[in-house]
Write a protein that holds these residues in place. Sequence first.
Motif, mmCIF file in Angstrom:
data_model
loop_
_atom_site.group_PDB
_atom_site.id
_atom_site.type_symbol
_atom_site.label_atom_id
_atom_site.label_comp_id
_atom_site.label_asym_id
_atom_site.label_seq_id
_atom_site.Cartn_x
_atom_site.Cartn_y
_atom_site.Cartn_z
ATOM 1 N N LEU A 284 -51.967 154.364 84.582
ATOM 2 C CA LEU A 284 -52.473 155.168 85.700
ATOM 3 C C LEU A 284 -52.193 154.477 87.030
ATOM 4 C CD1 LEU A 284 -54.009 157.580 86.819
ATOM 5 C CD2 LEU A 284 -56.150 156.327 86.401
ATOM 6 N N ALA A 285 -52.372 153.155 87.081
ATOM 7 C CA ALA A 285 -52.109 152.411 88.319
ATOM 8 C C ALA A 285 -50.642 152.534 88.723
ATOM 9 C CB ALA A 285 -52.490 150.943 88.133
ATOM 10 N N ALA A 286 -49.745 152.508 87.744
ATOM 11 C CA ALA A 286 -48.318 152.637 88.037
ATOM 12 C C ALA A 286 -48.002 154.028 88.585
ATOM 13 C CB ALA A 286 -47.506 152.370 86.777
ATOM 14 N N MET A 287 -48.571 155.053 87.980
ATOM 15 C CA MET A 287 -48.327 156.420 88.438
ATOM 16 C C MET A 287 -48.889 156.627 89.846
ATOM 17 S SD MET A 287 -46.676 158.159 86.039
ATOM 18 C CE MET A 287 -47.129 159.901 86.015
ATOM 19 N N ILE A 473 -50.334 162.167 83.285
ATOM 20 C CA ILE A 473 -50.439 161.348 82.076
ATOM 21 C C ILE A 473 -51.015 162.169 80.929
ATOM 22 C CG2 ILE A 473 -51.729 159.442 81.027
ATOM 23 C CD1 ILE A 473 -51.332 157.882 83.608
ATOM 24 N N ASN A 474 -52.069 162.916 81.217
ATOM 25 C CA ASN A 474 -52.681 163.749 80.176
ATOM 26 C C ASN A 474 -51.674 164.754 79.616
ATOM 27 O OD1 ASN A 474 -55.058 162.399 80.693
ATOM 28 N ND2 ASN A 474 -55.966 164.053 81.929
ATOM 29 N N GLY A 475 -50.865 165.313 80.501
ATOM 30 C CA GLY A 475 -49.874 166.288 80.063
ATOM 31 C C GLY A 475 -48.825 165.656 79.157
ATOM 32 N N MET A 476 -48.374 164.452 79.507
ATOM 33 C CA MET A 476 -47.381 163.770 78.671
ATOM 34 C C MET A 476 -47.965 163.385 77.320
ATOM 35 S SD MET A 476 -45.108 161.438 81.318
ATOM 36 C CE MET A 476 -46.423 160.845 82.380
ATOM 37 N N MET A 477 -49.212 162.936 77.317
ATOM 38 C CA MET A 477 -49.847 162.562 76.058
ATOM 39 C C MET A 477 -49.997 163.783 75.142
ATOM 40 S SD MET A 477 -50.360 159.295 76.012
ATOM 41 C CE MET A 477 -51.534 159.160 74.660
ATOM 42 N N LYS A 478 -50.373 164.919 75.716
ATOM 43 C CA LYS A 478 -50.523 166.135 74.917
ATOM 44 C C LYS A 478 -49.177 166.609 74.372
ATOM 45 C CE LYS A 478 -52.427 170.824 74.972
ATOM 46 N NZ LYS A 478 -51.253 171.413 74.288
#
Length: 486
Positions: A284-287, A473-478
């Motif tokens: 998350l920090a990187a994004m 991030i949530n979208g990529m994980m899903k």
Amino acid sequence: MRGKWLWIIPVVGVALLALSLFIAACAPATPQIVEVTKEVVVEKEVVKTVVVEKEVPVLVTPTPEVKKPVKIELWVDPRFDPQTAKGHPELKTALDYEKMVANDYIKNNPHVSVEIQVLDWADLPKKVPVAIAGGVPPDILRDYLGRTSAYAYEGVTVNLEEVVPKEELADFLPGLLELYTINGHLHGLPIFYWVQNMVVNAAPFEKAGLLDMLPLDDHDWTFDEFYAAAKAIKEANVGVEYPLVMQVASEQGDYAVHAFIWGAGSNTWRDDCQGLDLDNPQALAAMEFLNKLYKEGLINPDVTTAGWQDVNNLFYAGKGVFMGGGISTVNVSIPQAQKEGKVTAPMDARLTLYPHLGDKPSGLPVGPTGLVMFQKQGRSDYELQEITKFLIHLSSEKWQRDYCISSGQFPTRYSVGAPLAGDPNYELTLEWIKKYGVVSMGLNCPHYYEVRTAMPAFFQAMFLGKMTPQEAINGMMKASKDIFGK
């Protein structure tokens, strides 16, 4: 043949002998002539012709073995285009290079013919799966592990440990063979690999008097130090408009994005290869950091639509000073672009490491390219053997050395040694790998390519303000979970 014959001297007769005796008795003792009969052995050579049977060896020139003709279909990437590679100025196209390599084999194996197709980078992930689905794949494919691993999971590649001699395999770096071993079988032979770094043009920094803001001594810098350097060079009015140039229009630009995730201390893939591993504070920090750079104009505004050539052009024009790359970028691509007049700004390209959040830089991403052989119905054992011999030729010590020199790659065979030894960028990269190690890119994980191609849409959504970094991030994980759920 030689023999002895007896010859008897003739006598006068018995009467003559008696008379002689009588005279001898009556006559005085005076010398007398006496005729004596005597046998004498005389040797005489006789020549006789005899017919003798004898075996005489006769040298007969054997009739050369006539091998059955074999036609091999080879598909390759365009990496060795003479316009971007070096070492063979006499060649005009990437196909010319591949023909040169093939003809080096054919001259000693005239029964073999090779049909070659050079596929563009955009065509490789499209045409090969279609050919596999249609049952007409090439015999041999040269491509990136991130794509060939998918073919191994489909079960359509030949198990090379069953056909390539053990003494050949013993010459390859074991860590790379392990990467190419999927479901217990070696699906490809790695022939070279690249290492991703950051490339910086130091010329604008020197012009602006900001050279000390670059970590050109130890190449170790933090996110904050990178941000300060990017902001300072943009405000220095030396022609730099967007310090960090990248693209997320396709998966081909993902290393430059993932490098910040690795630098923040996060993996991209789970250790067990069962999907992405981005649901953590470091990712998350990187994004958030990348989103900040974009919002402040420190990343090119067309990041969501630009192609790789667009990124290169911004860098060549001096509008950008940071981009992803490696040895091939600084040793081959940029010098070639300068030769062609594409570089229009002062250029002093250097390699450095990506910035980090923790106490030290992350490991380096390593991407191997290899050769895979596809299964084909109706292929005879003889044809399989001949194709394997050609595969070994393509991965041989001789041609690996040429690949590395031509395109700034690292060899996968011990016997090749260090073809770029003495090159400062080569030595520097090896030093970094030794010091910081490598990161897992998930290249040999199942569904790697499907997941990889699903990710750019979420980077785009974040930069366009349609998603927050956490939502991206949530979208990529899903998406990863859904792909594995199939």
